[in-house]
Design a protein around this motif. Sequence first.
Motif, PDB file in Angstrom:
ATOM      1  N   ARG A  37      83.157 -11.236-119.479  1.00 38.79           N
ATOM      2  CA  ARG A  37      81.995 -10.762-118.733  1.00 38.79           C
ATOM      3  C   ARG A  37      81.548  -9.382-119.213  1.00 38.79           C
ATOM      4  O   ARG A  37      80.356  -9.104-119.318  1.00 38.79           O
ATOM      5  N   MET A  38      82.493  -8.513-119.482  1.00 39.64           N
ATOM      6  CA  MET A  38      82.153  -7.178-119.982  1.00 39.64           C
ATOM      7  C   MET A  38      81.458  -7.268-121.338  1.00 39.64           C
ATOM      8  O   MET A  38      80.488  -6.553-121.591  1.00 39.64           O
ATOM      9  N   SER A  39      81.938  -8.139-122.195  1.00 43.74           N
ATOM     10  CA  SER A  39      81.293  -8.318-123.494  1.00 43.74           C
ATOM     11  C   SER A  39      79.863  -8.796-123.313  1.00 43.74           C
ATOM     12  O   SER A  39      78.946  -8.337-124.002  1.00 43.74           O
ATOM     13  N   SER A  40      79.664  -9.703-122.377  1.00 46.25           N
ATOM     14  CA  SER A  40      78.324 -10.202-122.101  1.00 46.25           C
ATOM     15  C   SER A  40      77.421  -9.084-121.586  1.00 46.25           C
ATOM     16  O   SER A  40      76.266  -8.954-122.005  1.00 46.25           O
ATOM     17  N   LEU A  41      77.948  -8.263-120.680  1.00 47.91           N
ATOM     18  CA  LEU A  41      77.174  -7.134-120.161  1.00 47.91           C
ATOM     19  C   LEU A  41      76.834  -6.124-121.255  1.00 47.91           C
ATOM     20  O   LEU A  41      75.715  -5.591-121.302  1.00 47.91           O
ATOM     21  N   GLU A  42      77.780  -5.858-122.131  1.00 50.05           N
ATOM     22  CA  GLU A  42      77.536  -4.917-123.215  1.00 50.05           C
ATOM     23  C   GLU A  42      76.434  -5.437-124.132  1.00 50.05           C
ATOM     24  O   GLU A  42      75.563  -4.682-124.565  1.00 50.05           O
ATOM     25  N   SER A  43      76.467  -6.734-124.420  1.00 51.44           N
ATOM     26  CA  SER A  43      75.420  -7.329-125.255  1.00 51.44           C
ATOM     27  C   SER A  43      74.062  -7.221-124.573  1.00 51.44           C
ATOM     28  O   SER A  43      73.050  -6.914-125.218  1.00 51.44           O
ATOM     29  N   ALA A  44      74.031  -7.474-123.280  1.00 50.16           N
ATOM     30  CA  ALA A  44      72.772  -7.371-122.540  1.00 50.16           C
ATOM     31  C   ALA A  44      72.250  -5.940-122.558  1.00 50.16           C
ATOM     32  O   ALA A  44      71.039  -5.713-122.695  1.00 50.16           O
ATOM     33  N   MET A  45      73.147  -4.974-122.424  1.00 52.32           N
ATOM     34  CA  MET A  45      72.733  -3.567-122.440  1.00 52.32           C
ATOM     35  C   MET A  45      72.152  -3.177-123.795  1.00 52.32           C
ATOM     36  O   MET A  45      71.189  -2.407-123.870  1.00 52.32           O
ATOM     37  N   VAL A  46      72.718  -3.703-124.860  1.00 57.42           N
ATOM     38  CA  VAL A  46      72.173  -3.430-126.194  1.00 57.42           C
ATOM     39  C   VAL A  46      70.740  -3.947-126.272  1.00 57.42           C
ATOM     40  O   VAL A  46      69.844  -3.274-126.796  1.00 57.42           O
ATOM     41  N   GLY A  47      70.518  -5.145-125.724  1.00 60.38           N
ATOM     42  CA  GLY A  47      69.166  -5.697-125.706  1.00 60.38           C
ATOM     43  C   GLY A  47      68.208  -4.845-124.905  1.00 60.38           C
ATOM     44  O   GLY A  47      67.063  -4.613-125.313  1.00 60.38           O
ATOM     45  N   VAL A  48      68.650  -4.360-123.761  1.00 57.72           N
ATOM     46  CA  VAL A  48      67.800  -3.505-122.924  1.00 57.72           C
ATOM     47  C   VAL A  48      67.481  -2.206-123.659  1.00 57.72           C
ATOM     48  O   VAL A  48      66.324  -1.759-123.673  1.00 57.72           O
ATOM     49  N   LYS A  49      68.482  -1.606-124.279  1.00 56.68           N
ATOM     50  CA  LYS A  49      68.247  -0.361-125.014  1.00 56.68           C
ATOM     51  C   LYS A  49      67.256  -0.588-126.150  1.00 56.68           C
ATOM     52  O   LYS A  49      66.396   0.260-126.415  1.00 56.68           O
ATOM     53  N   ARG A  50      67.373  -1.727-126.822  1.00 53.08           N
ATOM     54  CA  ARG A  50      66.452  -2.051-127.919  1.00 53.08           C
ATOM     55  C   ARG A  50      65.023  -2.162-127.384  1.00 53.08           C
ATOM     56  O   ARG A  50      64.087  -1.633-127.981  1.00 53.08           O
TER      57      ARG A  50
END
Length: 84
Positions: A37-50
């Motif tokens: 779940r943390m990995s999924s959240l981190e990936s989502a955050m990268v998308g948001v930052k982009r």
Amino acid sequence: MTENTENLLIEMLKGLRNEVRDFRVRFENDMDDLKARMSSLESAMVGVKREVTQGDEVDARQQVLLDRIIKRIERIERRLELEG
């Protein structure tokens, strides 16, 4: 009677050991789930930052274009001797 007490103690310790083992298995499974779940959240955050960065880039380009348009309008007003 001592032998019965020892056997009872051994059985209780075996039960405790089994409970600890079961707890450990559940804990490890939960940790694996949390890591995923943390990995999924981190990936989502990268998308948001982009997306935020892209939005900032668009804003900067629009501001540059707006500044150019304002300069052109000011130049036109000066040539036409208009007050702005």
